[in-house]
Design a protein around this motif. Structure first.
Motif, PDB file in Angstrom:
ATOM      1  N   HIS A  60      67.817 -55.589  59.286  1.00 21.21           N
ATOM      2  CA  HIS A  60      67.389 -54.833  57.984  1.00 21.21           C
ATOM      3  C   HIS A  60      65.844 -54.422  58.088  1.00 21.21           C
ATOM      4  O   HIS A  60      65.326 -55.112  57.598  1.00 21.21           O
ATOM      5  N   ARG A  63      63.511 -53.826  55.432  1.00 20.48           N
ATOM      6  CA  ARG A  63      63.211 -54.933  54.278  1.00 20.48           C
ATOM      7  C   ARG A  63      61.952 -55.718  55.085  1.00 20.48           C
ATOM      8  O   ARG A  63      61.707 -56.700  54.672  1.00 20.48           O
ATOM      9  N   ALA A  64      61.464 -55.302  56.195  1.00 21.82           N
ATOM     10  CA  ALA A  64      60.663 -56.051  56.912  1.00 21.82           C
ATOM     11  C   ALA A  64      59.241 -56.630  56.205  1.00 21.82           C
ATOM     12  O   ALA A  64      58.799 -57.839  56.363  1.00 21.82           O
ATOM     13  N   LYS A  66      59.285 -58.098  53.495  1.00 19.06           N
ATOM     14  CA  LYS A  66      59.774 -59.368  53.018  1.00 19.06           C
ATOM     15  C   LYS A  66      59.396 -60.528  53.707  1.00 19.06           C
ATOM     16  O   LYS A  66      59.181 -61.516  53.278  1.00 19.06           O
TER      17      LYS A  66
ATOM     18  N   PRO C  95      61.409 -66.143  57.286  1.00 11.81           N
ATOM     19  CA  PRO C  95      60.432 -65.753  57.067  1.00 11.81           C
ATOM     20  C   PRO C  95      60.420 -64.866  55.650  1.00 11.81           C
ATOM     21  O   PRO C  95      59.304 -64.673  55.039  1.00 11.81           O
ATOM     22  N   THR C  96      61.534 -64.561  55.186  1.00 11.94           N
ATOM     23  CA  THR C  96      61.679 -63.852  53.911  1.00 11.94           C
ATOM     24  C   THR C  96      61.996 -64.870  52.786  1.00 11.94           C
ATOM     25  O   THR C  96      62.167 -64.084  51.649  1.00 11.94           O
ATOM     26  N   ASP C 114      67.966 -60.406  50.365  1.00 16.00           N
ATOM     27  CA  ASP C 114      66.493 -60.492  50.986  1.00 16.00           C
ATOM     28  C   ASP C 114      66.769 -60.533  52.686  1.00 16.00           C
ATOM     29  O   ASP C 114      65.422 -60.580  53.103  1.00 16.00           O
ATOM     30  N   CYS C 115      67.418 -60.792  53.275  1.00 13.62           N
ATOM     31  CA  CYS C 115      67.770 -61.114  54.610  1.00 13.62           C
ATOM     32  C   CYS C 115      67.433 -59.938  55.401  1.00 13.62           C
ATOM     33  O   CYS C 115      67.832 -58.752  55.147  1.00 13.62           O
ATOM     34  N   ILE C 116      66.239 -59.974  56.401  1.00 13.99           N
ATOM     35  CA  ILE C 116      66.018 -58.907  57.162  1.00 13.99           C
ATOM     36  C   ILE C 116      66.703 -59.095  58.616  1.00 13.99           C
ATOM     37  O   ILE C 116      66.744 -58.306  59.307  1.00 13.99           O
ATOM     38  N   GLY C 117      67.762 -59.729  58.812  1.00  9.78           N
ATOM     39  CA  GLY C 117      68.485 -60.145  59.845  1.00  9.78           C
ATOM     40  C   GLY C 117      67.678 -60.195  61.175  1.00  9.78           C
ATOM     41  O   GLY C 117      68.071 -59.752  62.252  1.00  9.78           O
ATOM     42  N   GLU C 136      76.870 -55.441  58.977  1.00  8.79           N
ATOM     43  CA  GLU C 136      75.937 -55.567  57.851  1.00  8.79           C
ATOM     44  C   GLU C 136      74.359 -55.910  58.101  1.00  8.79           C
ATOM     45  O   GLU C 136      73.476 -55.608  57.449  1.00  8.79           O
ATOM     46  N   GLY C 137      74.247 -56.358  59.344  1.00 13.85           N
ATOM     47  CA  GLY C 137      72.914 -56.899  59.558  1.00 13.85           C
ATOM     48  C   GLY C 137      72.244 -57.996  58.985  1.00 13.85           C
ATOM     49  O   GLY C 137      71.139 -58.168  58.722  1.00 13.85           O
ATOM     50  N   VAL C 138      73.053 -58.688  58.058  1.00  7.59           N
ATOM     51  CA  VAL C 138      72.533 -59.778  57.433  1.00  7.59           C
ATOM     52  C   VAL C 138      73.338 -61.163  58.022  1.00  7.59           C
ATOM     53  O   VAL C 138      74.266 -61.184  58.721  1.00  7.59           O
TER      54      VAL C 138
END
Ligand SMILES: Nc1nc2c(c(=O)[nH]1)N[C@H]1C(S)=C(S)[C@@H](COP(=O)(O)OP(=O)(O)OC[C@H]3O[C@@H](n4cnc5c(=O)[nH]c(N)nc54)[C@H](O)[C@@H]3O)O[C@H]1N2
Ligand SMILES: Nc1nc2c(c(=O)[nH]1)N[C@H]1C(S)=C(S)[C@@H](COP(=O)(O)OP(=O)(O)OC[C@H]3O[C@@H](n4cnc5c(=O)[nH]c(N)nc54)[C@H](O)[C@@H]3O)O[C@H]1N2
Ligand code: SF4
Ligand code: SF4
Ligand code: SF4
Ligand code: SF4
Ligand code: SF4
Ligand SMILES: [Mo]
Lengths: 295, 938, 257
Positions: A60, A63-64, A66, C95-96, C114-117, C136-138
């Motif tokens: 994602h 959302r970087a 974050k 990191p997130t 919140d996960c950027i994968g 889903e990329g998570v």
């Protein structure tokens, strides 16, 4: 580990970019105006391009942002902050050089330090991984920093520095490889500790949990043949250190310099490919990988 | 620093509604809770109240949602348009489909009903389909039991009136030592796992006898890696040790078995070797109290195991004497057989000693009073906490019948059957062979068959032979070749029909059996037989009707496809008349009901048979005025009466739904089942829980619950007299005589006391490695392969070789090998396994698929790397010296000898495709999607 | 927040009995089913009917062969899901802040929104307990069925992880490992439960009960003194050597009945 092109490109180019910025920050070469602009453009292309490429492997990317929140604990988050901070500081510093023709040394030194910090944080993302004994060593930051500094010096035209730093990078790279080859065995993690069945006898992976593949296998269980790896190591060290140093030792020509840069870049990319491809993640043990090595 | 974490909804809504029905991802029949969201199936879990699974669910059961939604589901009736085997079809309407079927079947029924062969697979409606077939009038009906585990069933029923196979279970609550022979999974999938878990939690122990140490055998405390096919010898050797040391239950043998029954010893008599009976046909024993001969069930009798009886100068000796003579012989000493079975003699003795130690030294008493059939009341029940279970590992060999019997002998001499801690029957068993019907094959054109097709023969007179001695049935069941083939021989139908031996048929009608693939021995041969044409260019087997729910390999070979629903879309009945869900402590039956409606033009097969039966005017399916009797299967389940007051379901009978067992039809019966979670249960009273064959309370309870019509106590038959009757015929006695070439074999194999003989067949010299298959726990035959979740676990199958054979053939993991038998050769990938009998190779069963089947891509690993061992098998053995080809099955029952396969191995080149590689079949349902993100309640 | 809580009120986790696990994969699929329909994004499958099917699973069952110095090789089925480590490296690398460990029960979770994968947490996990969902990329991982264990819409008995509820052999146990009196803690102490890869310093909450000793009943004839064989041998002393002798014994034995 799966040698994902995005991560290889990211670490290689951003390392070089920040390396170059470091040298610019400490005023070597002391350029201004259009020359400075050219140097800074290259440095930013490399650094930012690398960073952008690193987002390609995100699930994602949108959302970087974050990722900036967890600087207290996460090296990736710290890397984000360090990268942004160095890019901003160096941008201000660079603007001074390019547009007002003036060098603000304090800003430059701070920026240079941030650039090194950025490369260091990048390296720590890998070095902190206990799960990948090959990376879990001070040699990893030294390896990253030496390449970044050496490559940066090369790009910055700091011939003497470049020669010594590239030699150092070469030596550290070889040291990292040699240590890395023993790292998994030395880590004490093997199939016996992974399953705790070692007290009964010798453990061997029998059936995997699935005949189909999965994320773990694709991401972590990548095996490079020993012979193949050795060949690539020779290529990497030659292109990354030996050949550029030789070219730099020759009387200076732009062609030779350009060749040195290209060779170095190719060498770094190769070394980085190996950095990932050769890294044995301990999860592979569960799948019966690294059996020969851990024996 | 405070720790921040997101607020979670810890009580999200789970579903709109739970619908309780019965799983059908395999034949174990667990209860399931189907969670529904927006009218769709969202999640399936086990039903905690259900007697079979008590809430647990296996991998297949949980993956039912993927089965139910599989892209391979058939969508409408199909008519073949391409050549057989191609998979080219056109969709037609149900009216058209039924018209075609009626058009084919009606004329046959009027002229020669036997020209219809109707065979069904592992369905759970055999009492219904057999009624249909009987009403049609064909003798050619059976289900899959003949190739599955008929040895287990017949050996158990003839010997003890009940078998391991589905109809019994160890006393999990009390057993201290559980010995398991040749089981990888079994039909009782979840109950066995639950049982093993239970006894392990108590610290009780498991011994696994199996050439392969996976699954249950991997968790067994002791593993016996026996040489395949030699279990009988191993067991009889333990019998030898136990008898020799007197570690046997003499009281049990005397009171509850035929050990004290007198055997006719007059060698000249046509009764020689038969049991001495009184005028009522009751077995005779000597009463120890009086020393006199009397009926076994005389009140208070103390049968004597030792006494002999003299009449007309001939000494009659009890069965027990014959046993002593046979099993005390040194030929059964562990030292004599150790090499053959591959178990050191000391270990054999140690295991026998341990069985005896637990059975006798750890015996215990349950404080429960009970009264036996002779009227004697016992204050307690004696527990012998040793239990056994076995399945196809011993039954799928050509000596399987006798091997299963040997195991029952071992159980019985230890006194562990139907006692606390031992092996227990599940209702409707115990039920002796004599209480079952005999097979019928009397054909009258236009009329029903003269009785049920299948049953138990008691001698040559009961065989299904025509006047001229030729087989009455297409599968040659109940003939001299395999007299006790109680489940028929489904695996012989196609080859016999193709050969026109014993006669030609017109229509082959099959249901739920993948006969052109994993269900046949000799797959390639069967594919050819199904497509073979005669000189006129017509198919040798003229017409094939098939009902499947999915696009299987068999679909491609049918002329007319009747598409079934999935198990969540139809009514089903898991009946006491058939294969119910009982536990040792309870009788129970269950239903399936449409928890969702089909979204395709498909119909429940049983409902289709109701309609087809009416169109054909089958008496059981029409009213007096000729109109259709049962609107659909639900109607049949509710209203059919098998005997007065007895119907398919035994719960909620009577108009008010208050009667159990017997009672009028209850129009609301299915609703009551649904309210009750899809099943009905009636508990066995405590005092009736053990000694069932001899326990008055149990017998009375069974009558009340309509399991029997009258009490029927009996003795266990260590000595199976019907076997002796066949031997007598082979020795030349009696009217009906076997053909000469079979005489010696009948004498050799049909011993009334359990024996062991080698199943190595002639013509297999040079092929000396045993090759086996095992059921993977997370896959069900071919059906599992279309399941998106399960096929990730078992998408292809290597051949596992023991370490020594890997070394000998210079093989390493991932190499390929040619594996050959006298019938064929396959080329497959190999893997090493150390925990394996050193002369055995194996693979998971039924993973290999034909390209194009099951709506899978043609490059699916099941088709490129998966394989079947079946290509190496044949329904006939290699020709003998006399040129005759004997069938590859047990000579007593006809059970297919899947596990007699022997092979040779050679290293092969690395290739990308297993051999043989058949051309792809066209998929009548297209292909599946590229991505699954399954979530109905988004 | 990716800092680990200083302590957690409870340590909920699983105890897996390797002596009893028959390797049936029931827990694998019930987990897949529950978590596809419930917590977060569905667990997707790529190429589900094709040549290279793969998909996201939170629990997988390996199997290992163990060759003891003497005697037959053994086979051990080995289920593995997230061990909800006390010192969870997967949390601190994130990191997130998407990865976190709950204070109340120690469950390690991913907050999918919140996960950027980035995959880093999976790199940091030594056990392979995290899988990035390709559709889903998570990051997906075992939630210890946090949406079941407190769920008031489920009957009380069912407030247990899906994999535990379904396990036919009863090889999976769920409970509070911080409470020494809990059933799971008692199992761990009685059966010598162990941590996987203790040297990684993750301090897993989940414990594994090792298989009980195997093949003790009788060893090879070659080593007659080591097994229990000699203890058992007297139990099979012959009563007589000949069938006639046996019948004599029988008469005497019957007298006693
Ligand atoms: N090598 C080897 N071969 C063996 C064995 C072995 O041990 N080794 N075992 C043998 C034994 S014991 C058996 S029982 C057979 C089993 O083998 P088969 O009886 O062939 O079993 P499946 O192929 O699973 O199922 C048969 C067909 O039923 C269809 N089906 C599934 N659900 C439904 C439904 O709801 N309605 C309808 N109408 N059809 C449905 C499936 O699509 C499939 O085509 O295999 C035999 N083959
Ligand atoms: N998950 C799952 N469950 C199933 C099925 C399925 O396909 N999948 N199929 C169902 C059907 S139709 C059936 S018939 C049952 C069959 O259930 P099982 O009887 O458990 O069937 P198999 O897997 O054929 O197991 C036979 C076992 O016997 C062993 N064996 C082979 N030869 C010998 C021998 O000579 N001696 C000994 N001691 N062992 C031997 C094999 O190694 C194997 O472990 O399972 C039913 N349950
Ligand atoms: S054992 Fe599994 S597949 Fe078979 S009925 Fe039970 S839950 Fe369904
Ligand atoms: S469900 Fe239980 S027995 Fe089956 S694999 Fe999982 S833990 Fe093992
Ligand atoms: S098992 Fe892996 S994912 Fe789970 S808490 Fe430990 S490190 Fe994290
Ligand atoms: S993949 Fe998601 S959970 Fe894992 S480290 Fe990256 S952001 Fe955190
Ligand atoms: S606890 Fe829940 S999420 Fe975790 S493995 Fe078990 S079923 Fe899956
Ligand atoms: Mo079967």
């Amino acid at each position: 580990m799966h040698p994902a092109p995005s991560v290889i490109v990211f670490t290689s180019f951003s390392g070089l970019g920040f390396g170059l910025l470091f040298w610019l920050g400490i005023g070597l070469p002391a350029v201004t105006g259009w020359t400075a602009f050219a140097f800074f453009t290259i440095a930013y292309l490399f650094a930012v391009g690398g960073l952008v490429s690193s987002t390609f492997h995100l699930g994602h990317p949108e959302r970087a942002l974050k990722a900036f929140t967890q600087w207290r604990t996460s090296w990736l988050s710290r890397e984000g902050w360090a990268a942004v901070a160095s890019l901003i500081v160096m941008a201000a510093y660079g603007a001074g050089l390019v547009f007002v023709q003036s060098r603000w040394p304090v800003l430059g030194y701070v920026g240079a330090a941030l650039c090194l910090l950025t490369v260091f944080t990048t390296s720590m993302i890998y070095a902190q991984m206990k799960t990948i004994p090959r990376w879990n060593s001070v040699l990893t930051p030294l390896n990253y920093l030496s390449i970044s500094l050496g490559g940066g010096a090369l790009l910055a035209g700091q011939i003497t520095w470049a020669i010594w730093l590239l030699l150092a990078a070469g030596v550290l790279q070889i040291a990292a490889w040699l240590r890395g080859d023993r790292a998994l065995t030395d880590s004490g993690t093997d199939l016996a500790s992974a399953t705790r069945l070692g007290t009964i006898g010798k453990v061997r992976a029998f059936e995997p949990p699935h005949t189909g593949t999965n994320y773990l296998l694709k991401e972590f269980v990548h095996v490079v043949g020993r012979k193949h790896a050795l060949k690539l190591r020779v290529i990497a060290i030659t292109l990354m250190s030996a050949l550029p140093v030789l070219l730099l030792l020759l009387p200076f020509t732009h062609i030779a310099a350009a060749a040195a840069v290209v060779s170095h870049l190719a060498g770094v990319l190769t070394a980085r490919w190996l950095f990932f491809a050769e890294a044995e993640h301990v999860v592979g043990l569960y799948y019966g990988a690294h059996a020969g090595k851990a024996a | 620093m405070t720790h921040h974490q997101p607020e979670l909804d810890l009580s999200p809504k789970v579903s709109d509604e739970v619908r309780k029905t019965t799983c059908y991802m395999c034949a174990c029949r667990c209860g399931i809770n189907v969670h529904m969201k927006d009218g769709k199936v969202a999640y399936i879990e086990g039903n905690r109240d259900h007697p079979v699974n008590r809430g647990v669910l296996c991998a297949k059961g949980s993956a039912g949602i993927m089965q139910h939604n599989a892209p391979s589901r058939l969508r409408a009736p199909l008519k073949r348009v391409g050549p057989r085997g191609s998979g080219e079809f056109e969709e037609i309407t149900w009216d058209e489909a039924l018209e075609i079927a009626t058009g084919w079947l009606a004329p046959i029924r009027e002229t020669a009903p036997e020209k219809l062969a109707f065979f069904t697979g592992r369905d759970q409606s055999q009492s219904f389909t057999s009624l249909w077939a009987q009403s049609f009038g064909t003798p050619n009906y059976a289900a899959h039991g003949g190739f599955c585990s008929v040895n287990m069933a017949t050996a158990g029923i003839y010997t003890m009136g009940g078998a391991f196979w589905e109809f019994g279970q160890p006393d999990w609550d009390h057993t201290k030592l559980f010995m398991l022979f040749g089981v990888a999974e079994d039909h009782d999938s979840n109950p066995i796992k639950m049982g093993i878990g239970k006894i392990k939690a108590r610290g009780a122990r498991v011994i696994g006898v199996n050439p392969i140490r996976t699954g249950y055998n991997a968790v067994a405390d002791d593993w016996v890696g026996i040489t395949p096919g030699t279990d009988g010898l191993f067991i009889l050797s333990m019998v030898h040790c136990l008898m020799k040391s007197g570690r046997i239950d003499l009281h049990y043998l005397a009171q509850y078995t035929d050990a004290p029954v007198m055997v006719n010893a007059d060698e000249t008599s046509p009764q020689h070797g038969l049991l001495l009976r009184d005028e009522d046909g009751k077995e005779q024993v000597i009463d120890r109290r009086t020393g006199k001969l009397c009926a076994f069930d005389a009140p208070g009798v103390r049968p004597d195991l030792s006494a002999t009886y003299e009449v007309d100068g001939v000494t009659h000796r009890p069965v027990f004497h014959h046993m002593a003579e046979k099993y005390l012989a040194d030929t059964y000493a562990p030292e004599a057989i150790a090499d053959k079975v591959g178990i050191p003699a000391k270990r054999i003795r140690a295991i026998a000693a341990e069985l005896a130690r637990i059975a006798f030294d750890e015996a215990f008493e349950l404080q429960r009073e009970w009264t036996d059939f002779r009227g004697e009341t016992h204050k307690t029940m004696t527990g012998r906490p040793v239990s056994f279970h076995a399945m196809r590992g011993i039954s799928a060999h050509a000596n399987g019948f006798q091997t299963c019997r040997a195991l029952h002998l071992l159980q019985i001499i230890l006194g562990t059957v139907e006692v606390p801690g031992g092996f227990r029957f599940k209702p409707p068993y115990p039920k002796p062979a004599t209480a079952h019907p005999k097979p019928h094959s009397g054909v009258n054109p236009g009329a029903p068959l003269n009785g049920p097709h299948l049953g138990f023969v008691h001698g040559p007179d009961d065989l299904a032979l025509n006047e001229d001695g030729s087989p009455a049935r297409i599968d040659k069941a109940f003939t001299w070749e395999n007299p006790m083939s109680s489940h028929g021989l489904m695996h012989m139908v196609i080859s016999n029909a193709h050969a026109g031996d014993p006669y030609k048929i017109d229509t082959l009608f099959m249901y739920m059996a993948n006969m052109s693939w994993n269900s046949s021995l000799n797959v390639g041969g069967v594919m050819e037989m199904l497509t073979d044409k005669n000189e006129n260019g017509d198919y040798v087997i003229p017409r094939i009707i098939y009902s499947d729910a999915y696009s299987s390999e068999m679909v491609a070979y049918a002329d007319l496809i009747l598409p079934d629903t999935t198990y969540l879309e139809r009514h089903d009945c898991i009946s006491l008349l058939d294969r119910p869900i009982c536990e040792a402590d309870a009788a129970a039956d269950a239903i399936r009901w449409p928890v969702v409606q089909p979204d395709r033009d498909v119909r429940g097969f049983q409902s289709v048979l109701c309609e087809l039966g009416a169109k054909l005017g089958l008496p059981a399916f029409v009213n007096d005025d000729g109109s259709q009797k049962y609107a659909d299967y639900a109607d049949y389940i509710t209203n059919h009466m098998r005997r007065p007051g007895v119907g398919p379901l035994f719960g909620y009978r009577g108009a008010a739904g208050r009667q159990t067992g017997r009672g009028d039809a209850n129009p609301n019966q299915l609703d009551r089942y649904i309210e009750n979670g899809g099943f009905f249960i009636s508990h066995v009273p405590e005092e009736a829980a053990y000694y069932k064959p001899w326990n008055r309370d149990y017998q009375d309870w069974a009558v009340q619950n309509a399991l029997y019509d009258a009490p029927q106590p009996y003795l266990f038959s260590l000595y199976v007299e019907p076997l002796r009757r066949f031997q007598l015929a082979a020795e030349g006695h009696g009217e009906r005589q076997p053909p000469d070439h079979l005489r010696q074999r009948i004498i050799d194999t049909m011993s009334p006391l359990p024996i062991w003989y080698d199943c190595d067949s002639a013509g297999t010299e040079g092929y000396d490695i045993h090759a086996l298959t095992q059921r993977p726990m997370a896959m069900y035959h071919s059906w599992g392969g279309q399941n998106a979740w399960l096929r990730q676990i078992h998408g292809h199958n290597p051949l596992y070789l023991p370490t020594n054979l890997m070394r000998a053939h210079d093989l390493k993991d991932g190499d390929w090998a040619h594996v050959s038998s006298p019938h064929g050769r396959i080329t497959v990938p190999v893997m090493e396994m150390a925990a394996l009998n050193p002369n055995t190779v194996w693979t998971w069963n039924a993973i290999g698929k034909r390209k194009g089947a099951w709506a899978l891509d043609e490059d699916a690993p099941e088709a490129t790397k998966g394989f079947l061992l079946n290509h190496l098998m044949h329904e006939l053995l290699p020709p003998k010296g006399d040129g005759l080809r004997w069938s590859n099955s047990d000579p007593v029952t006809g059970q297919a000898a899947w596990f007699d396969l022997k092979v040779k191995i050679e290293k092969a080149e690395q290739i990308a495709q297993t051999r043989p590689d058949f051309p792809a079949q066209t998929s009548p349902v297209g292909k599946g999607p590229r991505l699954l993100r399954w979530k109905v309640g988004r | 927040m990716t800092a680990l809580p200083e302590r957690t009120d409870r340590k909920l986790g699983l105890v897996i009995d390797l002596d009893t696990c028959v390797g049936c994969h029931a827990c694998v699929i019930s987990c897949k089913g529950w978590n596809t329909e419930n917590y977060g994004a569905p667990l997707s499958d790529q190429d589900p009917y094709g040549g290279a099917p793969s998909g996201t699973f939170l629990n997988r069952v390996h199997s290992y062969e163990v060759q003891p110095p003497e005697g037959a090789a053994q086979l051990v089925h080995f289920p593995k899901s997230c061990l909800h480590c006390e010192d969870a490296p997967c949390v601190t690398v994130c990191p997130t802040g998407a990865s976190y460990k709950r204070v109340e029960d120690g469950i390690v979770l991913v907050n999918e929104s919140d996960c950027i994968g980035c995959g880093l947490c999976a790199w940091a996990c030594p056990y392979g307990a995290r899988e990035l969902d390709a559709a889903e990329g998570v990051m997906k991982k075992c939630t210890l069925c946090v949406d079941r264990i407190y769920n008031e819409n489920l009957p009380e008995v069912d407030r247990t992880p899906a994999c535990v509820r379904t396990c036919p052999a009863g090889a999976r146990h769920f409970g509070d490992l911080s409470d020494p009196a809990s059933d799971v803690s008692r199992l761990v102490s009685e059966r010598g439960g162990v941590d996987l890869m203790p040297e990684q310093g993750t301090k897993p909450v989940n414990k594994y009960l090792p298989p009980r000793p195997r093949d003790r009943l009788a060893r090879d004839a070659a080593e007659p003194t080591t097994g229990e064989i000699d203890v058992l041998a007297p139990f099979l002393e012959p009563v007589a050597e000949t069938p006639q002798g046996f019948i004599g014994w029988l008469d005497r034995a019957l007298e006693k009945l």
